[in-house]
Design an enzyme around this catalytic site. Structure first.
Site, short mmCIF file in Angstrom:
data_model
loop_
_atom_site.label_atom_id
_atom_site.label_comp_id
_atom_site.label_asym_id
_atom_site.label_seq_id
_atom_site.Cartn_x
_atom_site.Cartn_y
_atom_site.Cartn_z
N ARG A 146 27.55 31.60 -132.90
CA ARG A 146 27.53 32.01 -131.52
C ARG A 146 27.50 33.55 -131.46
O ARG A 146 28.45 34.30 -132.17
CB ARG A 146 28.77 31.52 -130.81
CG ARG A 146 28.79 29.93 -130.66
CD ARG A 146 29.82 29.52 -129.95
NE ARG A 146 31.28 29.95 -130.76
CZ ARG A 146 32.42 29.12 -130.30
NH1 ARG A 146 32.55 28.52 -129.06
NH2 ARG A 146 33.37 29.51 -130.99
N ASP B 48 28.04 37.01 -128.88
CA ASP B 48 28.63 37.39 -128.00
C ASP B 48 27.68 38.26 -126.86
O ASP B 48 26.53 38.24 -127.23
CB ASP B 48 29.79 38.37 -128.19
CG ASP B 48 30.92 37.59 -128.76
OD1 ASP B 48 31.22 36.52 -128.60
OD2 ASP B 48 31.67 38.50 -129.40
N ARG C 87 32.39 43.63 -134.72
CA ARG C 87 32.81 44.81 -134.03
C ARG C 87 34.04 45.33 -134.34
O ARG C 87 34.21 46.51 -133.92
CB ARG C 87 32.41 44.41 -132.56
CG ARG C 87 31.02 44.11 -132.21
CD ARG C 87 30.74 43.27 -130.98
NE ARG C 87 31.35 43.92 -129.81
CZ ARG C 87 31.34 43.33 -128.70
NH1 ARG C 87 31.15 42.04 -128.61
NH2 ARG C 87 31.98 43.99 -127.62
#
Length: 251
Positions: A49, A51, A199
């Site tokens: 997945r 974001d 991140r």
């Protein structure tokens, strides 16, 4: 019969990969296109997945059908005509019926792009880094990621992840020549990634590059297993799911 689909997408127009109520996602757009072409309700399962706003150079997904498509090349063309300009389907091919796009992936690689000079070409899909970042120190800190397995300090809080254990096999900043000037790319490979992990790692490495924390302090942040101890999460538009690998006998 199970088929793998290799695709890429620009993340900015979508609220991430996974289907969710009240938001347009990459998975939803592809499922709608596949259902229309095959004339039956279709579901796909992605390798992971991403974001909202995160890009994918290579995403892999699988889907199941009762009858073999007559022409997968034509199927690719039909899907590309429906999914819009921000998604590209590159290949569809038959795999073993038990091969799972997510659970059987052996590694995933992400790239994070930073440019050190203003560029009219890369600004929507990269991060404008401040002058004077110490990339040598950032690389020394990045090597500590290979010596740990618990990435709680870089994990998004309150998720459904059952474990924060990951095995990172590569983590390094590389200098690149970008249109308009110098750039850097952070390349990180692991068997799996937590939500927001890359991140958060990059954001903390940038703190090292700015001289706000030392390489040793970066190591202590890892050991604390506390997301509040790490740096801020970096903007999503510069992050790319770059590659997904599978066992050699994946077909």
């Amino acid at each position: 019969m199970r088929y793998f689909m290799r695709l890429s997408y620009r993340g900015e127009p979508y609220h991430g990969w996974q289907c969710q109520p009240g938001a347009v996602t990459v998975q939803e757009v592809i499922e709608q296109a596949l259902s229309k072409v095959l004339r039956r309700p279709m579901k796909i399962v992605g390798a992971g997945r991403t974001d909202a706003g995160v890009n994918a150079r290579t995403m892999v997904a699988h889907f199941d059908v009762d009858e073999e498509p007559a022409d997968t090349v034509r199927l690719v063309g039909s899907l590309n005509a429906l999914v819009g300009r921000d998604i590209a389907i590159h290949e569809i091919y038959r795999v073993r019926d038990d091969l799972h796009a997510r659970f059987d992936a052996t590694s995933r690689t992400y790239h994070y792009y930073a440019v050190t000079e203003k560029s009219p070409f890369f600004y929507p899909l990269s991060w404008k880094a401040p002058a004077g970042l110490d990339f040598e120190a950032m690389n020394r800190a990045a090597q500590l990621l290979l010596t740990t397995s618990d990435f709680t300090s870089f994990a998004k809080l309150h998720t459904d992840a059952k474990t924060n254990i990951c095995r990172v096999t590569h983590a390094q900043w590389h200098r690149i020549d970008a249109l308009g000037g110098e750039g850097w790319v952070f390349v990180i490979t692991a068997d799996r990634f937590l939500r927001n992990m890359v991140r958060a790692v990059v954001g903390t490495l940038v703190e090292v590059g700015r001289g706000k924390i030392s390489v040793e302090e970066f190591g202590r942040i890892i050991e604390r297993r506390d997301r509040c101890a790490a740096g801020t999460s970096m903007p999503p538009q510069a992050l790319y799911l770059w590659d997904v690998t599978y066992p050699e006998s994946d077909k």
